[in-house]
Design an enzyme around this catalytic site. Structure first.
Site, PDB file in Angstrom:
ATOM      1  N   LYS A  52       0.849  -1.209  -0.016  1.00  0.00           N
ATOM      2  CA  LYS A  52      -0.039  -0.028  -0.111  1.00  0.00           C
ATOM      3  C   LYS A  52       0.878   1.317   0.090  1.00  0.00           C
ATOM      4  CE  LYS A  52      -4.573  -1.189   0.388  1.00  0.00           C
ATOM      5  NZ  LYS A  52      -5.522  -1.245  -0.645  1.00  0.00           N
ATOM      6  N   SER A 309       0.879 -10.066  -0.520  1.00  0.00           N
ATOM      7  CA  SER A 309       0.741  -8.809  -0.710  1.00  0.00           C
ATOM      8  C   SER A 309       0.850  -7.962   0.959  1.00  0.00           C
ATOM      9  CB  SER A 309      -0.541  -8.418  -0.953  1.00  0.00           C
ATOM     10  OG  SER A 309      -1.851  -9.075  -0.117  1.00  0.00           O
TER      11      SER A 309
END
Length: 415
Positions: A52, A309
């Protein structure tokens, strides 16, 4: 006009001011297991332990280049996006106001504050994310601040595309398959937009949590659709509605390319990675490797990249993860037993247990006005087949029972 691939490469170069590229690691264990060349793109190893940061930094950098006077950024997030925005705010020396639900775990609040330092203010508001988001957007309108979306933003998508740029350069060739987790769609849309241009022969598989299949719903309805209910366990990908820009970038996908991962099976994958590889993955971070068994026949002999992720896992959740993993694997069950109210009945039941059976839960409510009492029992065992033997013995002895392991309603109240 500059191509998306070139813009993504420029964004990737700019990121080097913030952190080095994350490793692309060949995983020998998985490669041998599936007779394939399997690599992990370790986004759990960024400074904020998720990808992110890439999108937050890129969007902030590009906006500041166009509008140097913009000095106030706002986001609504209970996790990785908040931490990425906080880190970027401190890097650029701008003010950030981060709205988080009141129910956000203290560990996530503390980490966000650590990354942002004096550059950020955290506002806790709303019991549910929708309430938090509304408060953040209202605040933006009042303060003329810039709202930074976690995924539905062109510059955020561009930043996430840097994952694809790095993996292609690190591998030195186009992979046969890239497996991508999907929540709001920022990572998937960015990486696929880049690789479809730079490595058109590469194929893709998308993975969503079973309780948050927003891309599946969008492909079915030919546009973003809001899910009536979302299971929040995979908090990094539990999104009720995929972003408009993200769907536009992924609308070419075929439904058969989107796989669903059961939340309890993800727990099994998380524990395997922790115990076998020593890698800590959050539920969303495990999505790409969780579906490898479903793809075993189709990936044999191929080069596969799984994007892990994120690794922001609160270890206070470990008992829950272990519990769910055991239930999914079939080595732990809960059932309600009707115990005859006579001397020796409990001892008789205990003699039915095998050498690998262990009682993990036992609650007995004796009611003298009845001939039977209800007992809630949880049993852990060595292998799933042991339960067939136990239940056969119980039925032969006339002990009636009800297996409630997969009964969500009863499990929520009793377990």
């Amino acid at each position: 006009m500059i191509s998306f691939a070139d813009a993504a490469r420029n964004a990737t170069l700019a990121l080097r001011d913030l952190f080095p590229e994350t490793p692309l690691q060949r995983n020998d264990h998985l490669s041998q297991r599936y007779d394939a060349d399997i690599w992990l793109k370790r986004e759990d190893l960024t400074p904020v332990r998720s990808y992110k940061l890439r999108g937050a930094f890129t969007a902030m950098r590009r906006l500041l280049a166009a509008r140097p006077d913009q000095s106030h950024f706002v986001c609504a997030s209970a996790g990785n996006h908040a931490q990425g925005v906080a880190y970027a705010c401190r890097h650029f020396g701008v003010k950030g106001t981060i709205f988080m639900p009141v129910t956000t775990p203290q560990q996530k609040i503390d980490k966000t504050r650590t990354f942002g330092g004096n550059s950020i203010e955290i506002v806790l508001t709303g019991d549910y994310f929708d309430q938090t988001l509304a408060a953040a957007q209202s605040f933006c309108a009042e303060k003329a601040a810039h709202f930074l979306s976690p995924f539905d933003d062109d510059d955020v998508i561009l930043g996430q595309a840097s994952v694809g740029v790095e993996l292609l350069d690190q591998l030195g060739r186009a992979p046969d398959l890239v497996i991508l987790p999907v929540g709001g769609g920022g990572l998937a849309s960015g990486v696929t937009c880049f690789l479809r241009e730079a490595a058109p022969q590469t194929e893709f598989i998308f993975v969503e949590p079973q309780g948050g299949a927003s891309l599946t719903a969008a492909l079915k309805h030919h546009g973003p659709a809001t899910l009536p209910r979302v299971n929040s366990f995979v908090d990094g990908a539990a999104v009720a509605r995929i972003g408009e820009r993200n769907y536009a970038a992924l609308s070419w996908a075929r439904p058969k390319q989107v796989l669903l991962a059961p939340e309890d099976r993800i727990c099994v994958t998380m524990l395997q990675f922790l115990n076998v590889e020593g890698i800590v993955l959050e539920p969303a971070g495990a999505l790409s490797v969780d579906v490898l068994p479903d793809l075993a026949d189709s990936i044999r002999g191929k080069t596969v990249v799984c994007i892990t992720s994120g690794g922001n896992f609160d270890f206070e959740r470990l008992p829950e993860v272990k519990e769910r993993a055991q239930r999914y694997s079939g080595v732990k069950k809960y059932f309600i037993l009707r115990m005859p109210q006579r001397p020796g009945a409990l001892r008789e039941f205990l003699t039915m247990l095998g050498p690998e059976d262990d009682i993990a839960r036992f609650e007995y409510l004796k009611k003298s006005a009845r001939n039977f009492g209800s007992v809630l029992i949880g049993i852990e065992t060595g292998k799933p087949s042991n339960f067939a033997e136990l239940f056969a013995k119980m039925e032969a002895a006339g002990f009636s029972y009800r297996d409630i392991t997969q009964d969500e309603t009863l499990a929520e109240f009793l377990i």
